[in-house]
Design a protein around this motif. Structure first.
Motif, PDB file in Angstrom:
ATOM      1  N   ASP A   1       9.537   5.237  -8.656  1.00 20.74           N
ATOM      2  CA  ASP A   1       9.598   6.668  -8.357  1.00 20.74           C
ATOM      3  C   ASP A   1       9.377   6.874  -6.864  1.00 20.74           C
ATOM      4  O   ASP A   1       8.499   6.242  -6.275  1.00 20.74           O
ATOM      5  CB  ASP A   1       8.512   7.393  -9.168  1.00 20.74           C
ATOM      6  CG  ASP A   1       8.363   8.830  -8.755  1.00 20.74           C
ATOM      7  OD1 ASP A   1       9.128   9.680  -9.229  1.00 20.74           O
ATOM      8  OD2 ASP A   1       7.450   9.110  -7.935  1.00 20.74           O
ATOM      9  N   PRO A   2      10.144   7.748  -6.208  1.00 26.00           N
ATOM     10  CA  PRO A   2      10.054   7.862  -4.748  1.00 26.00           C
ATOM     11  C   PRO A   2       8.706   8.339  -4.238  1.00 26.00           C
ATOM     12  O   PRO A   2       8.248   7.884  -3.184  1.00 26.00           O
ATOM     13  CB  PRO A   2      11.172   8.851  -4.399  1.00 26.00           C
ATOM     14  CG  PRO A   2      11.437   9.604  -5.662  1.00 26.00           C
ATOM     15  CD  PRO A   2      11.184   8.628  -6.767  1.00 26.00           C
TER      16      PRO A   2
ATOM     17  N   MET B   1      16.758   3.684  -0.543  1.00 28.45           N
ATOM     18  CA  MET B   1      16.764   4.787  -1.504  1.00 28.45           C
ATOM     19  C   MET B   1      18.137   4.844  -2.152  1.00 28.45           C
ATOM     20  O   MET B   1      19.162   4.717  -1.478  1.00 28.45           O
ATOM     21  CB  MET B   1      16.476   6.114  -0.812  1.00 28.45           C
ATOM     22  CG  MET B   1      15.039   6.310  -0.371  1.00 28.45           C
ATOM     23  SD  MET B   1      13.903   6.565  -1.751  1.00 28.45           S
ATOM     24  CE  MET B   1      14.521   8.104  -2.449  1.00 28.45           C
TER      25      MET B   1
ATOM     26  N   ARG C   1      19.984   6.973  -5.671  1.00 25.04           N
ATOM     27  CA  ARG C   1      19.939   7.812  -6.858  1.00 25.04           C
ATOM     28  C   ARG C   1      18.530   8.323  -7.161  1.00 25.04           C
ATOM     29  O   ARG C   1      18.066   8.297  -8.297  1.00 25.04           O
ATOM     30  CB  ARG C   1      20.497   7.053  -8.066  1.00 25.04           C
ATOM     31  CG  ARG C   1      21.989   6.776  -7.962  1.00 25.04           C
ATOM     32  CD  ARG C   1      22.516   6.055  -9.180  1.00 25.04           C
ATOM     33  NE  ARG C   1      23.971   5.873  -9.095  1.00 25.04           N
ATOM     34  CZ  ARG C   1      24.688   5.221  -9.993  1.00 25.04           C
ATOM     35  NH1 ARG C   1      24.088   4.675 -11.051  1.00 25.04           N
ATOM     36  NH2 ARG C   1      25.990   5.104  -9.837  1.00 25.04           N
ATOM     37  N   GLY C   2      17.856   8.765  -6.131  1.00 26.32           N
ATOM     38  CA  GLY C   2      16.537   9.344  -6.301  1.00 26.32           C
ATOM     39  C   GLY C   2      15.431   8.349  -6.594  1.00 26.32           C
ATOM     40  O   GLY C   2      14.335   8.748  -6.990  1.00 26.32           O
ATOM     41  N   ARG C   3      15.692   7.059  -6.398  1.00 27.84           N
ATOM     42  CA  ARG C   3      14.688   6.026  -6.631  1.00 27.84           C
ATOM     43  C   ARG C   3      14.506   5.206  -5.354  1.00 27.84           C
ATOM     44  O   ARG C   3      15.411   5.090  -4.533  1.00 27.84           O
ATOM     45  CB  ARG C   3      15.115   5.096  -7.768  1.00 27.84           C
ATOM     46  CG  ARG C   3      15.370   5.782  -9.082  1.00 27.84           C
ATOM     47  CD  ARG C   3      14.097   6.055  -9.834  1.00 27.84           C
ATOM     48  NE  ARG C   3      13.432   4.818 -10.245  1.00 27.84           N
ATOM     49  CZ  ARG C   3      12.334   4.796 -10.987  1.00 27.84           C
ATOM     50  NH1 ARG C   3      11.771   5.932 -11.395  1.00 27.84           N
ATOM     51  NH2 ARG C   3      11.777   3.650 -11.335  1.00 27.84           N
TER      52      ARG C   3
END
Length: 209
Positions: A75-76, A98, A100-102
């Protein structure tokens, strides 16, 4: 080592990157040596990533994990906490991207297999948001060699050497635990006043003269 990684016969993409290496250092910019390290992940079996980069260096590519690197996908928000611990209190990090939001942390080969077991044994392991671990038999999408300016994958810490230091499972575990403990400590609010007695008499002194 395949011929396209040899210095005496560099491909155009490596020449292009080397021309930009002189006198410049940008954390999110891949160097020629960093590109060679990424391309070596194919192990000489597949030149498609290099071929694509030659024609479109601003295009992402799929590379296999397990031999040159593993990837820990987190998780970012939690990933930024991990990076904070690694850089402020620990040994730093390897390449980080980074997608796709990860957040993708590049780690030493074998980390994907070992890390889940270490988290199961760790006292704070249940508090750690479970990462997705990519190892032998998996492939990941890596960001382009040069920034594309779109919403695709991007480098936060780009590879800049043919032999980047990569954290192993113990270091990644340490960063996970530190990130969880730091977040837990931030949620604690300490007061210098004792808790109120629910049976105590309360007087309104605002009207005193």
């Amino acid at each position: 080592m395949t011929t396209w990684l040899r210095d005496e016969t560099p491909h155009d993409i490596f020449r292009f990157l080397r021309q930009g290496d002189e006198g410049r250092h940008q954390t999110a910019r891949v160097t020629a040596d960093g590109a060679a390290w990424l391309a070596s992940a194919a192990g000489g079996r597949d030149g498609s990533a290099l071929t694509r980069w030659e024609s479109r260096p601003d295009s992402p590519a799929a590379l296999p994990c397990g031999t040159v690197f593993d990837v820990v996908n987190v998780d970012p928000v939690f990933g930024r906490r991990m990076l904070g611990r690694l850089w402020e209190e620990g040994p730093g990090s390897g390449p980080v991207a980074m997608h796709r939001g990860r957040m993708m942390l590049f780690a030493a080969p074998g980390t994907a297999q070992r890390l889940p077991a270490l988290l199961d044994w760790e006292e704070w392991g249940e508090e750690v948001p479970r990462p997705l671990c990519h190892g032998l038999g998996d492939a990941v999408t890596v960001p382009p060699l040069v920034p594309s300016g779109d919403a695709g994958p991007r480098w936060l810490v780009a590879p800049d050497t043919r032999s980047p230091w990569l954290p192993g499972p113990e270091v990644v575990l340490w960063a996970c635990v530190r990130a969880v403990r730091a977040a837990s400590a931030a949620d604690v609010r300490v007061s210098i006043f004792p808790p109120a007695d629910p049976d105590a008499n309360v007087y309104d002194v605002s009207r005193r003269r």
